[in-house]
Design a protein around this motif. Structure first.
Motif, PDB file in Angstrom:
ATOM      1  N   VAL A   1      50.352 -97.269  26.786  1.00 33.80           N
ATOM      2  CA  VAL A   1      49.447 -96.159  27.094  1.00 33.80           C
ATOM      3  C   VAL A   1      48.266 -96.704  27.910  1.00 33.80           C
ATOM      4  O   VAL A   1      47.529 -97.576  27.437  1.00 33.80           O
TER       5      VAL A   1
ATOM      6  N   HIS B   1      40.954 -84.831  35.770  1.00 35.40           N
ATOM      7  CA  HIS B   1      41.688 -84.071  34.764  1.00 35.40           C
ATOM      8  C   HIS B   1      40.800 -83.336  33.762  1.00 35.40           C
ATOM      9  O   HIS B   1      41.311 -82.577  32.937  1.00 35.40           O
TER      10      HIS B   1
ATOM     11  N   TYR C   1      40.003 -90.694  37.181  1.00 36.37           N
ATOM     12  CA  TYR C   1      41.095 -90.071  36.426  1.00 36.37           C
ATOM     13  C   TYR C   1      40.556 -89.045  35.444  1.00 36.37           C
ATOM     14  O   TYR C   1      41.064 -87.914  35.354  1.00 36.37           O
ATOM     15  N   VAL C   2      39.509 -89.401  34.709  1.00 39.48           N
ATOM     16  CA  VAL C   2      38.881 -88.468  33.769  1.00 39.48           C
ATOM     17  C   VAL C   2      38.205 -87.335  34.535  1.00 39.48           C
ATOM     18  O   VAL C   2      38.244 -86.171  34.115  1.00 39.48           O
TER      19      VAL C   2
ATOM     20  N   PRO D   1      42.853 -95.367  30.910  1.00 37.94           N
ATOM     21  CA  PRO D   1      42.279 -94.092  31.361  1.00 37.94           C
ATOM     22  C   PRO D   1      42.867 -92.878  30.635  1.00 37.94           C
ATOM     23  O   PRO D   1      42.174 -91.877  30.442  1.00 37.94           O
ATOM     24  N   GLU D   2      44.127 -92.981  30.227  1.00 39.66           N
ATOM     25  CA  GLU D   2      44.729 -91.881  29.470  1.00 39.66           C
ATOM     26  C   GLU D   2      44.133 -91.811  28.071  1.00 39.66           C
ATOM     27  O   GLU D   2      43.883 -90.719  27.547  1.00 39.66           O
ATOM     28  N   MET D   3      43.895 -92.966  27.458  1.00 40.56           N
ATOM     29  CA  MET D   3      43.234 -92.978  26.155  1.00 40.56           C
ATOM     30  C   MET D   3      41.820 -92.412  26.272  1.00 40.56           C
ATOM     31  O   MET D   3      41.366 -91.654  25.409  1.00 40.56           O
TER      32      MET D   3
ATOM     33  N   TYR E   1      40.703 -91.863  20.547  1.00 43.28           N
ATOM     34  CA  TYR E   1      42.150 -92.021  20.591  1.00 43.28           C
ATOM     35  C   TYR E   1      42.460 -93.365  19.969  1.00 43.28           C
ATOM     36  O   TYR E   1      42.074 -94.417  20.499  1.00 43.28           O
TER      37      TYR E   1
ATOM     38  N   ARG F   1      38.520 -85.312  25.931  1.00 42.91           N
ATOM     39  CA  ARG F   1      38.848 -83.901  25.684  1.00 42.91           C
ATOM     40  C   ARG F   1      38.410 -83.481  24.283  1.00 42.91           C
ATOM     41  O   ARG F   1      37.885 -82.381  24.096  1.00 42.91           O
TER      42      ARG F   1
ATOM     43  N   LEU G   1      40.764 -90.248  28.483  1.00 40.82           N
ATOM     44  CA  LEU G   1      40.866 -88.810  28.717  1.00 40.82           C
ATOM     45  C   LEU G   1      41.122 -88.052  27.419  1.00 40.82           C
ATOM     46  O   LEU G   1      40.501 -87.004  27.167  1.00 40.82           O
ATOM     47  N   ARG G   2      42.012 -88.563  26.582  1.00 38.77           N
ATOM     48  CA  ARG G   2      42.314 -87.885  25.318  1.00 38.77           C
ATOM     49  C   ARG G   2      41.088 -87.859  24.403  1.00 38.77           C
ATOM     50  O   ARG G   2      40.793 -86.837  23.771  1.00 38.77           O
TER      51      ARG G   2
END
Length: 352
Positions: A49, A98, A94-95, A52-54, A14, A60, A56-57
């Motif tokens: 951002v 999700h 978090y990862v 942890p969201e970065m 990401y 995925r 996760l992306r």
């Protein structure tokens, strides 16, 4: 560590939009005199951002490319260098929530900028330790756009970039083989990243800013001035050469067999030194031209370079990538990746 039985089945990233060095100079964020000195072009900036969201992306994408189901993963290692979220909260959860699920061991590694190398060694050992284990997910992410740190001035010869990266280490053949990975330490240089700062209370709890460039500068000046303190600098240089030699030897190749080199995204001078003076290969074989456009993205630099080089067809089947990095401690790491095939995701435009 020889890792001939370990493969890379997927990588992901990401990368947010970038801010140019020219814009940073005009805004007064970056010293104009360092533009020509280091020749950096831009830095990735994620805004708000969360890391942890970065992660996760990126994860995925890596898992999708691996051909594995998340339920087939046996381990999750989350690598970071900077704060991830609420204090006391584990970002790997978090990862896990999700994407990976609860049936795997997951933990965070705070190893610094070469944390992905430690993750590769630990993951390879974990997968080997029991029959039936199949794959591990390794992720790294950082966002330096926070108080107490200035991304444009905190690092020597570098600017801190934001990114997430992920890699699936597999026991089944993938598009690449992890041929070797190793890490050595120079603990007598542990002051390099703290210098005269007290160990307690932690600086962040008192609102002290972080400036690794200043710490590094003071440490090196002390080493030169105080007796034979230059010995530690010589040791660092020697250990760097040892790590590269060991990574190549355990992979069963020589420097001449290295197709590309991925180091930390710092100045052109440092990349040139590693390629030309350490390896005796043209500096044009480094991934610096890519790295200078995104900044030093914590522990993600080498994985981002691997993905970029494969997608750009700068690494083809039979090629070898030497990855190299430093971390606080001081730890020095190296790894060799052999490309086995051109993956589908590198041949399809617009793929995840």
């Amino acid at each position: 560590m020889e890792t001939a039985d370990m493969y890379i089945s997927g990588v992901g990233s990401y990368l947010p939009a970038t801010v140019s060095v020219e814009h940073a100079v005009a805004a007064g964020w970056y010293p104009a005199e360092e533009v020509e000195l280091h020749r950096l072009a831009a830095v990735a900036v994620a805004g708000d951002v969360p890391p942890p969201e970065m992660a996760l992306r990126a994860a995925r994408s890596a898992v999708a490319r691996s051909g594995r189901s998340p339920t087939e993963l046996d381990l999750l290692l989350y690598v970071s260098t900077w704060h991830q979220g609420p204090e006391g909260w584990p970002p790997q959860a978090y990862v896990q929530r999700h994407l990976v699920g609860d049936g795997v061991l997951s933990t965070q590694l705070k190893q610094g900028c070469n944390g992905m190398f430690a993750a590769l060694e630990l993951a390879a050992s974990y997968l080997r330790a029991a029959p039936g284990r199949q794959a591990a997910l390794l992720v790294a992410a950082d966002n330096y756009g926070t108080p107490l740190v200035d991304r444009w001035r905190m690092l020597p010869a570098a600017v801190a970039g934001d990114a997430g990266s992920a890699l699936v280490l597999d026991t089944e053949p993938g598009f690449a083989r992890l041929a070797s990975v190793c890490t050595m330490s120079v603990s007598e240089a542990e002051e390099m990243h703290r210098c005269a700062e007290p160990l307690f209370p932690p600086g962040v709890t008192e609102g002290r800013t972080v400036d690794f460039a200043a710490h590094n500068d003071v440490f090196r000046r002390r080493a030169v001035v105080e007796g034979d303190g230059t010995g530690v600098l010589v040791t660092l240089d020697e250990r760097m050469a040892e790590v590269i030699d060991r990574a190549l030897s355990e992979a069963g190749i020589k420097a001449a067999d290295v197709t590309r080199v991925a180091c930390m995204n710092t100045s052109q001078e440092i990349a040139d030194q590693i390629c030309e003076h350490r390896l005796g290969i043209p500096a044009s074989r480094s991934a610096w031209d890519f790295g200078r456009t995104i900044g030093h993205c914590g522990a993600s630099d080498q994985i981002l370079a691997l993905e970029h080089l494969v997608r750009a067809h700068a690494l083809e089947p039979g090629d070898h990538l030497l990855m190299f990095g430093f971390g606080p401690g001081v730890t020095i790491s190296g790894a060799v990746v052999e490309i086995l095939e051109s993956p589908v995701w590198a041949r399809i435009r617009g793929e995840v």
